[in-house]
Design a protein around this motif. Structure first.
Motif, PDB file in Angstrom:
ATOM      1  N   THR A  60      31.040  33.718  35.973  1.00  0.00           N
ATOM      2  CA  THR A  60      31.409  34.576  37.091  1.00  0.00           C
ATOM      3  C   THR A  60      32.746  34.206  37.708  1.00  0.00           C
ATOM      4  O   THR A  60      33.518  35.075  38.098  1.00  0.00           O
ATOM      5  CB  THR A  60      30.308  34.499  38.161  1.00  0.00           C
ATOM      6  N   GLY A  61      33.015  32.906  37.810  1.00  0.00           N
ATOM      7  CA  GLY A  61      34.252  32.477  38.450  1.00  0.00           C
ATOM      8  C   GLY A  61      35.483  33.010  37.757  1.00  0.00           C
ATOM      9  O   GLY A  61      36.471  33.363  38.406  1.00  0.00           O
ATOM     10  N   LEU A  62      35.447  33.081  36.432  1.00  0.00           N
ATOM     11  CA  LEU A  62      36.597  33.558  35.677  1.00  0.00           C
ATOM     12  C   LEU A  62      36.690  35.073  35.660  1.00  0.00           C
ATOM     13  O   LEU A  62      37.759  35.634  35.934  1.00  0.00           O
ATOM     14  CB  LEU A  62      36.539  33.030  34.242  1.00  0.00           C
ATOM     15  N   ILE A  63      35.600  35.744  35.364  1.00  0.00           N
ATOM     16  CA  ILE A  63      35.684  37.190  35.152  1.00  0.00           C
ATOM     17  C   ILE A  63      35.617  38.008  36.437  1.00  0.00           C
ATOM     18  O   ILE A  63      36.053  39.151  36.474  1.00  0.00           O
ATOM     19  CB  ILE A  63      34.584  37.667  34.187  1.00  0.00           C
ATOM     20  N   ILE A  64      35.076  37.434  37.523  1.00  0.00           N
ATOM     21  CA  ILE A  64      34.968  38.167  38.784  1.00  0.00           C
ATOM     22  C   ILE A  64      35.725  37.454  39.902  1.00  0.00           C
ATOM     23  O   ILE A  64      36.523  38.065  40.620  1.00  0.00           O
ATOM     24  CB  ILE A  64      33.498  38.357  39.192  1.00  0.00           C
ATOM     25  N   GLY A  65      35.471  36.144  40.050  1.00  0.00           N
ATOM     26  CA  GLY A  65      36.118  35.401  41.128  1.00  0.00           C
ATOM     27  C   GLY A  65      37.629  35.459  41.065  1.00  0.00           C
ATOM     28  O   GLY A  65      38.308  35.458  42.095  1.00  0.00           O
ATOM     29  N   THR A  66      38.185  35.532  39.850  1.00  0.00           N
ATOM     30  CA  THR A  66      39.628  35.626  39.694  1.00  0.00           C
ATOM     31  C   THR A  66      40.170  36.888  40.341  1.00  0.00           C
ATOM     32  O   THR A  66      41.289  36.902  40.857  1.00  0.00           O
ATOM     33  CB  THR A  66      39.995  35.618  38.193  1.00  0.00           C
ATOM     34  N   GLY A  67      39.378  37.953  40.339  1.00  0.00           N
ATOM     35  CA  GLY A  67      39.806  39.190  40.981  1.00  0.00           C
ATOM     36  C   GLY A  67      39.945  39.040  42.474  1.00  0.00           C
ATOM     37  O   GLY A  67      40.885  39.558  43.082  1.00  0.00           O
ATOM     38  N   GLU A  68      39.010  38.311  43.098  1.00  0.00           N
ATOM     39  CA  GLU A  68      39.097  38.054  44.539  1.00  0.00           C
ATOM     40  C   GLU A  68      40.337  37.231  44.857  1.00  0.00           C
ATOM     41  O   GLU A  68      41.069  37.512  45.817  1.00  0.00           O
ATOM     42  CB  GLU A  68      37.848  37.324  45.014  1.00  0.00           C
ATOM     43  N   ALA A  69      40.587  36.186  44.047  1.00  0.00           N
ATOM     44  CA  ALA A  69      41.744  35.322  44.282  1.00  0.00           C
ATOM     45  C   ALA A  69      43.047  36.092  44.101  1.00  0.00           C
ATOM     46  O   ALA A  69      43.994  35.930  44.883  1.00  0.00           O
ATOM     47  CB  ALA A  69      41.705  34.129  43.335  1.00  0.00           C
ATOM     48  N   LEU A  70      43.105  36.947  43.077  1.00  0.00           N
ATOM     49  CA  LEU A  70      44.315  37.735  42.828  1.00  0.00           C
ATOM     50  C   LEU A  70      44.588  38.684  43.972  1.00  0.00           C
ATOM     51  O   LEU A  70      45.735  38.816  44.430  1.00  0.00           O
ATOM     52  CB  LEU A  70      44.156  38.511  41.518  1.00  0.00           C
ATOM     53  N   ALA A  71      43.559  39.358  44.453  1.00  0.00           N
ATOM     54  CA  ALA A  71      43.734  40.307  45.550  1.00  0.00           C
ATOM     55  C   ALA A  71      44.122  39.618  46.855  1.00  0.00           C
ATOM     56  O   ALA A  71      44.783  40.216  47.707  1.00  0.00           O
ATOM     57  CB  ALA A  71      42.443  41.109  45.751  1.00  0.00           C
ATOM     58  N   THR A  72      43.746  38.360  47.013  1.00  0.00           N
ATOM     59  CA  THR A  72      43.993  37.636  48.262  1.00  0.00           C
ATOM     60  C   THR A  72      45.306  36.865  48.253  1.00  0.00           C
ATOM     61  O   THR A  72      46.008  36.810  49.275  1.00  0.00           O
ATOM     62  CB  THR A  72      42.846  36.635  48.543  1.00  0.00           C
ATOM     63  N   ALA A  73      45.663  36.288  47.103  1.00  0.00           N
ATOM     64  CA  ALA A  73      46.795  35.358  47.079  1.00  0.00           C
ATOM     65  C   ALA A  73      47.927  35.731  46.133  1.00  0.00           C
ATOM     66  O   ALA A  73      49.039  35.222  46.289  1.00  0.00           O
ATOM     67  CB  ALA A  73      46.284  33.961  46.724  1.00  0.00           C
ATOM     68  N   GLY A  74      47.683  36.564  45.130  1.00  0.00           N
ATOM     69  CA  GLY A  74      48.741  36.920  44.196  1.00  0.00           C
ATOM     70  C   GLY A  74      48.695  36.088  42.923  1.00  0.00           C
ATOM     71  O   GLY A  74      48.071  35.024  42.886  1.00  0.00           O
ATOM     72  N   PRO A  75      49.386  36.541  41.871  1.00  0.00           N
ATOM     73  CA  PRO A  75      49.308  35.880  40.564  1.00  0.00           C
ATOM     74  C   PRO A  75      49.913  34.478  40.527  1.00  0.00           C
ATOM     75  O   PRO A  75      49.389  33.591  39.845  1.00  0.00           O
ATOM     76  CB  PRO A  75      50.075  36.831  39.641  1.00  0.00           C
ATOM     77  N   GLY A  76      51.000  34.247  41.220  1.00  0.00           N
ATOM     78  CA  GLY A  76      51.609  32.923  41.236  1.00  0.00           C
ATOM     79  C   GLY A  76      50.706  31.902  41.889  1.00  0.00           C
ATOM     80  O   GLY A  76      50.603  30.755  41.428  1.00  0.00           O
ATOM     81  N   SER A  77      50.057  32.303  42.959  1.00  0.00           N
ATOM     82  CA  SER A  77      49.172  31.391  43.687  1.00  0.00           C
ATOM     83  C   SER A  77      47.993  30.961  42.836  1.00  0.00           C
ATOM     84  O   SER A  77      47.637  29.773  42.797  1.00  0.00           O
ATOM     85  CB  SER A  77      48.666  32.074  44.968  1.00  0.00           C
ATOM     86  N   ILE A  78      47.379  31.914  42.138  1.00  0.00           N
ATOM     87  CA  ILE A  78      46.195  31.544  41.355  1.00  0.00           C
ATOM     88  C   ILE A  78      46.577  30.723  40.131  1.00  0.00           C
ATOM     89  O   ILE A  78      45.801  29.875  39.686  1.00  0.00           O
ATOM     90  CB  ILE A  78      45.350  32.778  40.957  1.00  0.00           C
ATOM     91  N   LEU A  79      47.785  30.935  39.585  1.00  0.00           N
ATOM     92  CA  LEU A  79      48.222  30.109  38.460  1.00  0.00           C
ATOM     93  C   LEU A  79      48.366  28.655  38.902  1.00  0.00           C
ATOM     94  O   LEU A  79      47.949  27.729  38.196  1.00  0.00           O
ATOM     95  CB  LEU A  79      49.552  30.623  37.899  1.00  0.00           C
ATOM     96  N   ILE A  80      48.933  28.440  40.079  1.00  0.00           N
ATOM     97  CA  ILE A  80      49.100  27.081  40.601  1.00  0.00           C
ATOM     98  C   ILE A  80      47.750  26.452  40.928  1.00  0.00           C
ATOM     99  O   ILE A  80      47.470  25.309  40.541  1.00  0.00           O
ATOM    100  CB  ILE A  80      50.001  27.093  41.853  1.00  0.00           C
ATOM    101  N   SER A  81      46.896  27.181  41.651  1.00  0.00           N
ATOM    102  CA  SER A  81      45.612  26.619  42.076  1.00  0.00           C
ATOM    103  C   SER A  81      44.699  26.333  40.884  1.00  0.00           C
ATOM    104  O   SER A  81      44.046  25.286  40.829  1.00  0.00           O
ATOM    105  CB  SER A  81      44.913  27.556  43.065  1.00  0.00           C
ATOM    106  N   TYR A  82      44.676  27.236  39.906  1.00  0.00           N
ATOM    107  CA  TYR A  82      43.832  27.015  38.736  1.00  0.00           C
ATOM    108  C   TYR A  82      44.339  25.842  37.907  1.00  0.00           C
ATOM    109  O   TYR A  82      43.544  25.112  37.297  1.00  0.00           O
ATOM    110  CB  TYR A  82      43.761  28.279  37.873  1.00  0.00           C
ATOM    111  N   SER A  83      45.642  25.641  37.872  1.00  0.00           N
ATOM    112  CA  SER A  83      46.202  24.517  37.126  1.00  0.00           C
ATOM    113  C   SER A  83      45.870  23.196  37.805  1.00  0.00           C
ATOM    114  O   SER A  83      45.478  22.222  37.146  1.00  0.00           O
ATOM    115  CB  SER A  83      47.726  24.667  36.995  1.00  0.00           C
TER     116      SER A  83
END
Length: 565
Positions: A60-83
């Motif tokens: 769930t975290g990858l296929i759904i939770g990523t959508g919440e993070a993208l909508a809230t923070a943007g693609p650059g933010s989630i790339l940094i946080s996931y790394s």
């Protein structure tokens, strides 16, 4: 020295004097975790362990939770946080691998903490881990309902109907399937998940470079408009940093489950070989599935897309719970979004199934150690802990909260709670590993005698420990900004007082003494594992000899499949 203490056993990994306590364990065929009659079946093979390790992290975290993070923070933010969180997870996994490869215990983390650190910590981490999975199970059920909303809006069919269907099915699998059946089911489900997400990630890359039906090449267009970072709570660099830190919650949630291998060791046929392999392969798989996954996703979906369910609170059929489905819709590929969404049901269903399994085993392990009512140790003829399963299944019914409240809101609350319990579990594992390293050094266990050692050793555990503590204390910082958000405050930080209460309560009432490095029990039960390993190596040598001379395409394919699984 007495004749008893002079007795030694010969293991493939280490030769060590056999204590009187260990002789008792060998003679009686018991371990410190309980009688042999309480043991679970060792029916999980190396390929089961490897695929459960990666399958537990693909959910769930990858296929759904990523959508919440993208909508809230943007693609650059989630790339940094996931790394960043990915590095922490890898350090946690290597710590688990070192302890599990030395002495696989059916009690998992609780057994390690009790033996190497403090009985109070073993009690606390056991119940904390159980709390995590007892919340994760209904969370996966709610996620399944969210995925189905792509076809059937909640206005037409209440999400509770789908929750009930999936709950009944996973209970059936856990109650009537043997350990071997569970291993096979999760192996093939995880294999299908790996195949689907691999195709999705490669597909996202192809779409980003113009391989879609429209010929459009978005590249990094969405990183410029609307942008790589979505300011959160403030403008400028402060808002960008807040967005990155806010997405840490989702990143932690996405990676939860990678530590599943530390619990399944008790049912692994050859843990000395299976565990290190699972740890090593998990690193590369996580790097591919998560880091590249969020990178390519951000190239195909803008954070302000109204097709993102978490950006569009009106849960209609136009919005998809998974951002990867949104990527396909934006590319205007006919029929594929629905097919992909159906494939993602495999993710949520498999995750719910494995989460209920591990919650049941954790509760059973606590009962076996005397940390929970003895009734929970009861097993049926297939050695399934049915009483523990009944308790966990009953609590999973909190997923029916989605009947009254918005499924997206319920999902967010569960993510908040699960991420905290997950962080507390990682913290406990890292503390235990630090104590384990101290113990093996104090007792003269060299690195060369270890089946697997953490690459960065105790330093890596200290770094990951500090990082986990900082994230745990600050992950819901936004509740203190503006109007106090008591709902997210409670769900976000409830785990901390529960953890402290469990730890302090056990210390006060039981008054256990901390384990000293010189007296930590590194040996009880190890002789049996060493003997099993010798037997396994002998069998492998025979098989290798039988395959000698087989080369060409068939031989190379066998080697590849063996490496993969």
């Amino acid at each position: 020295m007495s004749e008893l203490n002079e007795k030694t056993y010969k293991g493939s990994v280490h030769d060590h004097p056999l204590s009187s306590d260990e002789v008792k364990y060998e003679d009686d065929a018991v371990t410190p975790e309980g009688r042999e009659s309480d043991a679970l079946n060792r029916q999980l093979k190396s390929r089961h362990i490897s695929m459960i390790a990666i399958g537990g992290a693909l959910g769930t975290g990858l296929i759904i939770g990523t959508g919440e993070a993208l909508a809230t923070a943007g693609p650059g933010s989630i790339l940094i946080s996931y790394s960043l969180v990915g590095i922490i997870v890898w350090l946690v996994m290597t710590a688990i691998g070192e302890m599990a490869a030395w002495l696989p215990l059916s009690s998992g983390f609780t057994g390690f903490a009790t033996r190497f650190c403090d009985e109070a910590l073993g009690f606390t981490v056991g119940w904390t881990y159980w709390c995590k999975y007892i919340i994760t199970t209904p969370n996966q059920l709610v996620a399944s309902a969210l995925v189905i909303q792509y076809w059937v809006p909640p206005e037409k069919v209440n999400p509770g109907v789908f929750v009930a269907v999936f709950l009944v099915v996973i209970i059936f699998i856990n109650a009537w399937g043997t350990v071997g059946f569970f291993g096979e089911f999760e192996f093939w489900a995880s294999s299908l998940k790996v195949l689907i997400i691999t195709c999705v990630i490669l597909g996202c890359f192809i779409l980003a470079v113009g391989g879609g039906p429209t010929g459009d090449r978005p590249g990094f267009r969405y990183w410029h408009d609307p942008g790589a970072f979505k300011p959160y709570l403030a403008e400028g660099s402060t808002g960008n940093f807040a967005g990155i830190w806010n997405s840490m919650v989702t990143a932690v949630f996405a990676y939860l489950g990678t530590e599943l291998v530390g619990v399944t060791v008790g049912e692994a046929k050859n843990p000395r070989r299976a565990i290190p392999r699972a740890i090593k392969l998990t690193f590369w798989r996580i790097l591919f599935f998560y880091i590249l996954g969020v990178l390519f996703l951000g190239m195909n979906v803008p954070y302000d897309s109204d097709m993102l369910l978490f950006a569009n609170d009106a849960s209609t059929g136009n919005a998809a719970a998974s951002p990867f489905v949104v990527a396909v819709k934006i590319a205007q590929i006919p029929n594929l979004p629905g097919i992909l969404n159906a494939g993602f049901l495999v993710f949520t269903f498999s995750a719910a199934n494995s989460d209920l399994y591990i919650a049941t085993r954790t509760l059973y392990g606590l009962a076996g150690e005397g940390k929970a009512p003895a009734l929970l140790r009861y097993k049926n003829k297939n050695k399934i802990p049915v009483v523990s399963l009944a308790v966990c299944s009953s609590i999973a019914c909190i997923a029916f909260m989605s009947v009254k409240s918005s499924s997206t809101e319920v999902f967010k609350y569960f993510v908040n709670m699960v991420s905290m319990f997950g962080l507390l579990t990682w913290i406990s594992v890292l503390i235990t590993h630090i104590y384990f390293v101290r113990a093996r050094k104090a007792q003269g266990v060299s690195k060369s005698s270890m089946a697997y050692t953490a690459p960065f050793g105790v330093v890596g555990s200290y770094v990951a420990l500090v990082a986990c503590c900082v994230i745990a204390l600050t992950k819901n910082f936004d509740v203190f900004v503006g109007t106090f958000d008591y709902e997210n405050f409670i769900t976000g930080y409830l785990g901390i007082p529960i953890y402290i209460a469990l730890l302090a309560g056990f210390k006060i009432f039981k008054r256990p003494k901390g384990v000293k490095p010189e007296t930590a029990d590194l040996w009880s039960g190890k002789a049996k594992i060493d003997a099993e390993e010798q037997e396994f190596l002998a069998q492998q040598a025979q098989k290798k000899e039988a395959r000698r001379g087989k080369g060409g395409l068939a031989g190379n394919m066998y080697k590849f499949v063996s490496w993969l699984f």
